[in-house]
Design an enzyme around this catalytic site. Sequence first.
Site, short mmCIF file in Angstrom:
data_model
loop_
_atom_site.label_atom_id
_atom_site.label_comp_id
_atom_site.label_asym_id
_atom_site.label_seq_id
_atom_site.Cartn_x
_atom_site.Cartn_y
_atom_site.Cartn_z
CE LYS A 44 -3.14 0.83 3.77
NZ LYS A 44 -2.55 1.86 4.63
CB SER A 45 3.65 2.68 2.23
OG SER A 45 3.33 2.39 3.37
N GLY A 56 -5.31 8.13 5.50
CA GLY A 56 -4.31 8.52 6.31
C GLY A 56 -2.62 9.04 4.97
NE ARG A 75 -5.06 8.73 11.05
CZ ARG A 75 -4.43 7.94 10.39
NH1 ARG A 75 -4.91 7.01 9.51
NH2 ARG A 75 -3.24 7.67 10.17
CB SER A 104 5.31 10.23 10.97
OG SER A 104 3.68 10.50 9.94
CD GLN A 145 1.07 8.87 6.82
OE1 GLN A 145 0.45 9.59 7.99
NE2 GLN A 145 -0.15 8.21 6.89
CG ASP A 163 0.95 0.37 9.48
OD1 ASP A 163 0.85 1.23 10.30
OD2 ASP A 163 1.42 0.59 8.49
NE ARG A 205 -4.65 0.38 13.34
CZ ARG A 205 -3.80 0.08 12.43
NH1 ARG A 205 -2.94 0.98 11.92
NH2 ARG A 205 -4.44 0.55 11.10
NE ARG A 207 -2.10 -0.87 8.91
CZ ARG A 207 -1.88 -1.61 7.42
NH1 ARG A 207 -2.27 -2.75 7.56
NH2 ARG A 207 -1.34 -1.04 7.11
C1 S3P Z 1 2.64 4.86 6.09
C2 S3P Z 1 3.46 5.70 7.53
C3 S3P Z 1 2.82 5.08 8.82
C4 S3P Z 1 1.67 4.23 8.16
C5 S3P Z 1 0.98 4.32 7.67
C6 S3P Z 1 1.48 4.36 6.65
C7 S3P Z 1 2.82 5.50 4.88
O1 S3P Z 1 2.51 5.92 9.40
O2 S3P Z 1 1.38 4.14 9.87
O3 S3P Z 1 0.06 2.99 7.77
O4 S3P Z 1 2.96 4.81 3.78
O5 S3P Z 1 4.15 6.55 4.66
P1 S3P Z 1 3.01 7.27 9.74
O6 S3P Z 1 3.87 8.14 9.09
O7 S3P Z 1 2.49 7.84 10.10
O8 S3P Z 1 3.82 6.77 11.29
#
Ligand code: S3P
Length: 457
Positions: A40-41, A112, A140, A187, A189, A339, A370, A416
Amino acid sequence: MSCIRKSIHRLETKFSHPSKLFLIKHKFIPNGRIKLGGDKSIAHRALILSALSSGKTMLNNFPIHDDALATLNALSALGVKIRHKGKVVFVKGCGRQGLKIPPQPIFVNNSGTTLRLLLGVLAGMNFKTKVVAGKYLSLRPMSRVNVPLRLMGARITASIKGNEEYAPIVISGGNLKGIVYHAKIASAQVKSAILLAGLFAKGKTQVFQRFSTRDHTERMLKLFGANIVLNNNSITLNPNQDLVSPGKIYIPGDISSAAFFIVLASIIPKAKIIIEHSGLNPGRCGIINVLKRMRAKIKVVVFKADKSVNFEPRGDLTINSSKLKGTVVLPSEIPSLIDELPILMVAACFAQGCTTIKGIGELRVKETDRINSMVVNLRKMGAAIRVIKVGGQENIVIKGQGRLCGSELRSFGDHRTAMSMVVAALAADGESSLDDISCVSKSFPGFLKTLKSLKRR
Ligand code: S3P
């Protein structure tokens, strides 16, 4: 009909009726070989950089789930031509300056990663966009990306409650300047949003991180020819990068989806599962490293790097049932299995001895809280699980008893939590029920089908 066939049959029937899902544990010994949908990422990043590049990109093993589709739809709304045919997606890149003003607010559902990475891209656009999120994502926190993007010059307004910002968000940008940013939260993200904005900035953009996080954005930027320099704890992106499509990208299997099957095979006596073509990015392998420390029998065969696969390591995993022992997971390890913490908690319940997972506060702001969802469910199943606050840090302590008991379980709308509880229920003594499993469509719509394929023939 054998008991397990009956239980899986019920799993399936109830899946199409997202009301109540019943699970029965009766000698289900998972056995077989599976191949999972694309990570997914990586899929989010592949779509975004393909869209911002010149040239066409073909994405293979693209995962069709709610989150990946949220990014695909958002980019389409910005004028990018995207076609998908099953697991193959074709993107016609429009270059860094080619995105169009969307005709209406962009809806990112509950993804997110879509929202936070998209804000990085929209920060570089000299038009205004409104981004709206689904009910879970709207709860969030968004300051973590809004703050650095504002420092780069983006104008952002968001819904404010207390000291925090939330979606919907209105953003307009252009004329950005590069920044040196010391990220307080580990993070990927946040780091990725800043790096994506850095593609549009004057001057270099540099991100320092306390603990390293998944580096899919960095690898993908390199694959598209960006000038990015990686050091131990910092990433530097040099400005004004035109991205060039590599043509084809194969997205490796999602290790976060694999994690449910790694734990399932580890905790059910006599089980054996082979997972083919899993992504093995070091920033995502925490679940394998920690389970191995717990004496899980996981054999990893990494594929030899060649040009088409070298941007992301991948390989096959063979997992045999084992007798797990408790362990200590350190805060520095958390980003590499963020995750997978819910399913690791399930594994810890089946281990002998104590497992302590330190510094898990970020779990409070995932699709649901969670820590709460897992503590509530696992306690119902008889687990000895405690949350301990030490200074500003939250730790989970689980006294493994080698077993759990069936119960009435809740998904809390979180994919999850739902999949972790299905695994827990299949390994538990007695019968369990789960209130709603439709949320697995967020990352793994084929979860129950894959589970069913592992019944012993
Ligand atoms: C992700 C980063 C993680 C993860 C999310 C996917 C990404 O979040 O929990 O499911 O694809 O960069 P954080 O970066 O906020 O920890």
